[in-house]
Design a protein around this motif. Structure first.
Motif, PDB file in Angstrom:
ATOM      1  N   GLU A 230       0.801  -1.215   0.000  1.00 27.37           N
ATOM      2  CA  GLU A 230       0.000   0.000   0.000  1.00 27.37           C
ATOM      3  C   GLU A 230       0.840   1.274   0.000  1.00 27.37           C
ATOM      4  O   GLU A 230       0.326   2.348  -0.284  1.00 27.37           O
ATOM      5  CB  GLU A 230      -0.932   0.008   1.223  1.00 27.37           C
ATOM      6  CG  GLU A 230      -1.952  -1.126   1.225  1.00 27.37           C
ATOM      7  CD  GLU A 230      -2.780  -1.137   2.500  1.00 27.37           C
ATOM      8  OE1 GLU A 230      -2.462  -0.341   3.418  1.00 27.37           O
ATOM      9  OE2 GLU A 230      -3.722  -1.931   2.574  1.00 27.37           O
ATOM     10  N   SER A 231       2.124   1.169   0.355  1.00 24.61           N
ATOM     11  CA  SER A 231       2.971   2.357   0.462  1.00 24.61           C
ATOM     12  C   SER A 231       3.737   2.581  -0.836  1.00 24.61           C
ATOM     13  O   SER A 231       4.270   1.630  -1.415  1.00 24.61           O
ATOM     14  CB  SER A 231       3.974   2.194   1.614  1.00 24.61           C
ATOM     15  OG  SER A 231       3.302   2.016   2.843  1.00 24.61           O
ATOM     16  N   PRO A 232       3.813   3.817  -1.315  1.00 21.23           N
ATOM     17  CA  PRO A 232       4.641   4.105  -2.487  1.00 21.23           C
ATOM     18  C   PRO A 232       6.082   3.656  -2.238  1.00 21.23           C
ATOM     19  O   PRO A 232       6.639   3.901  -1.169  1.00 21.23           O
ATOM     20  CB  PRO A 232       4.541   5.630  -2.622  1.00 21.23           C
ATOM     21  CG  PRO A 232       3.271   5.994  -1.927  1.00 21.23           C
ATOM     22  CD  PRO A 232       3.133   5.018  -0.803  1.00 21.23           C
ATOM     23  N   ARG A 233       6.677   3.007  -3.223  1.00 18.44           N
ATOM     24  CA  ARG A 233       7.982   2.382  -3.017  1.00 18.44           C
ATOM     25  C   ARG A 233       9.065   3.396  -2.657  1.00 18.44           C
ATOM     26  O   ARG A 233       9.912   3.137  -1.800  1.00 18.44           O
ATOM     27  CB  ARG A 233       8.376   1.596  -4.261  1.00 18.44           C
ATOM     28  CG  ARG A 233       7.456   0.409  -4.533  1.00 18.44           C
ATOM     29  CD  ARG A 233       7.871  -0.353  -5.774  1.00 18.44           C
ATOM     30  NE  ARG A 233       9.186  -0.958  -5.611  1.00 18.44           N
ATOM     31  CZ  ARG A 233       9.796  -1.662  -6.566  1.00 18.44           C
ATOM     32  NH1 ARG A 233       9.207  -1.824  -7.737  1.00 18.44           N
ATOM     33  NH2 ARG A 233      10.978  -2.181  -6.350  1.00 18.44           N
ATOM     34  N   GLN A 234       9.063   4.552  -3.317  1.00 23.05           N
ATOM     35  CA  GLN A 234      10.110   5.526  -3.038  1.00 23.05           C
ATOM     36  C   GLN A 234       9.961   6.097  -1.633  1.00 23.05           C
ATOM     37  O   GLN A 234      10.955   6.289  -0.919  1.00 23.05           O
ATOM     38  CB  GLN A 234      10.101   6.652  -4.070  1.00 23.05           C
ATOM     39  CG  GLN A 234      11.273   7.620  -3.891  1.00 23.05           C
ATOM     40  CD  GLN A 234      11.403   8.587  -5.051  1.00 23.05           C
ATOM     41  OE1 GLN A 234      10.537   8.669  -5.911  1.00 23.05           O
ATOM     42  NE2 GLN A 234      12.497   9.329  -5.087  1.00 23.05           N
ATOM     43  N   GLU A 235       8.723   6.361  -1.230  1.00 23.63           N
ATOM     44  CA  GLU A 235       8.504   6.871   0.122  1.00 23.63           C
ATOM     45  C   GLU A 235       8.956   5.850   1.163  1.00 23.63           C
ATOM     46  O   GLU A 235       9.598   6.203   2.160  1.00 23.63           O
ATOM     47  CB  GLU A 235       7.027   7.196   0.328  1.00 23.63           C
ATOM     48  CG  GLU A 235       6.710   7.670   1.738  1.00 23.63           C
ATOM     49  CD  GLU A 235       5.224   7.859   1.981  1.00 23.63           C
ATOM     50  OE1 GLU A 235       4.821   7.952   3.147  1.00 23.63           O
ATOM     51  OE2 GLU A 235       4.460   7.894   0.987  1.00 23.63           O
ATOM     52  N   LEU A 236       8.620   4.573   0.925  1.00 27.72           N
ATOM     53  CA  LEU A 236       9.029   3.531   1.852  1.00 27.72           C
ATOM     54  C   LEU A 236      10.549   3.413   1.898  1.00 27.72           C
ATOM     55  O   LEU A 236      11.138   3.200   2.971  1.00 27.72           O
ATOM     56  CB  LEU A 236       8.405   2.196   1.443  1.00 27.72           C
ATOM     57  CG  LEU A 236       8.601   1.016   2.403  1.00 27.72           C
ATOM     58  CD1 LEU A 236       8.020   1.335   3.777  1.00 27.72           C
ATOM     59  CD2 LEU A 236       7.972  -0.249   1.833  1.00 27.72           C
TER      60      LEU A 236
ATOM     61  N   ARG B 205      12.677   5.709   1.632  1.00 31.25           N
ATOM     62  CA  ARG B 205      13.243   6.804   2.420  1.00 31.25           C
ATOM     63  C   ARG B 205      13.109   6.540   3.914  1.00 31.25           C
ATOM     64  O   ARG B 205      13.871   7.098   4.710  1.00 31.25           O
ATOM     65  CB  ARG B 205      12.543   8.127   2.080  1.00 31.25           C
ATOM     66  CG  ARG B 205      12.744   8.631   0.666  1.00 31.25           C
ATOM     67  CD  ARG B 205      12.160  10.032   0.545  1.00 31.25           C
ATOM     68  NE  ARG B 205      12.193  10.526  -0.829  1.00 31.25           N
ATOM     69  CZ  ARG B 205      11.105  10.780  -1.554  1.00 31.25           C
ATOM     70  NH1 ARG B 205       9.903  10.580  -1.029  1.00 31.25           N
ATOM     71  NH2 ARG B 205      11.215  11.228  -2.789  1.00 31.25           N
TER      72      ARG B 205
END
Length: 269
Positions: free
Chosen positions: A70-76, A78
């Motif tokens: 559910e989390s955007p990969r780039q945000e995760l 970071r």
């Protein structure tokens, strides 16, 4: 605030073989949780569920309150950084270039900034490798390589707003005693900044000294979860490792001292 990691009734099977059975844990921001158990107990399988390398078959795994998908990969990337047990690099990167890999999720349009370089240099120094920036990674010792990758992990979560998580698989395995303690002291400093830390370790006395919580796995199940003083008992450890273990009072630290083997006849642990 959501837990950094929440695992509920996690099961994993490959064919007829059970790899995990009914695992439950919760890791809050600012906590250092260590998973321990004998070879084949399920430690690496649990970690692979937290990294997304293994899909959840039964149960639930949440990172920062959300399922991994559910989390955007780039945000995760970071907010969560992973240090595998071993990392194979075949090219002659400079040490600074390896640490810079941790800054990729933060870069705009794929370009590194002077700030990214400064951050990478800072963390090389923090792990005791100041002056190694231009060294050929392939010429470094195993312990030095491990510390370079630890610096990469630290650089990856640097500057991120919100909860952060590091997942470290045997981060002290190639290190001498002094650097083992230095590495875990850095992890403790991060937890004081609110970072959640999930570690797999084999040295029980390091676990006793540094962990806030300990999860003990045996036969693919969690048999104990709690503070080291409550979990690292002679009975629990002997059961987990299928070997006689004694937890005694440490002579100067406020934690158990773990001794393996059978006490001499007529003596008591």
């Amino acid at each position: 605030m959501s837990a950094a990691v929440e695992v509920r009734d996690l099961h994993c099977r490959i064919g007829e073989k059970s790899l995990l059975s009914g695992i439950d844990l919760r890791l809050e921001p600012g906590e250092l949780l260590v998973v321990l158990g004998r070879n084949g107990a399920g430690k690496s399988t649990l970690l692979k569920h937290l990294t997304g390398e293994l899909k959840v078959q039964q149960g639930e795994v949440r990172i920062f309150g959300a399922h991994l998908g559910e989390s955007p990969r780039q945000e995760l990337a970071r907010r969560r950084a992973v240090l595998p047990q071993s990392t194979q690099l075949q090219f002659a990167y400079e040490a600074l270039e390896v640490v810079m890999l941790g800054r990729i999720p933060h870069q705009q349009r794929g370009y590194e900034s002077p700030e990214d370089v400064d951050i990478a240099r800072h963390y090389l120094g923090r792990v005791g490798l100041e002056g190694y920036e231009g060294r050929n990674y392939l010429t470094l010792s195993g312990g030095e390589q491990q510390r370079v990758h630890f610096a990469r992990v630290l650089a990856q979560i640097h500057g991120t707003v919100g909860s952060r998580l590091i997942l470290l698989d045997e981060p002290t395995s190639s290190l001498d005693v002094a650097h083992q303690h230095k590495t875990l002291q850095i992890v403790k400093e991060l937890t004081q900044e609110g970072v959640a830390a999930f570690l797999i370790l084999h040295d029980l006395n390091l676990v006793a000294q540094y962990a806030d919580k300990v999860l003990v796995l045996a036969d693919q199940q969690d048999i104990a979860l709690g503070p080291p003083r409550e979990v690292l008992t002679s009975e629990t450890l002997s059961r987990a490792f299928h070997y006689p273990m004694s937890a005694i009072a440490h002579p100067w630290l406020d934690c158990p001292l773990i001794v393996s083997g059978t006490p001499p006849h007529g003596s008591s642990p």
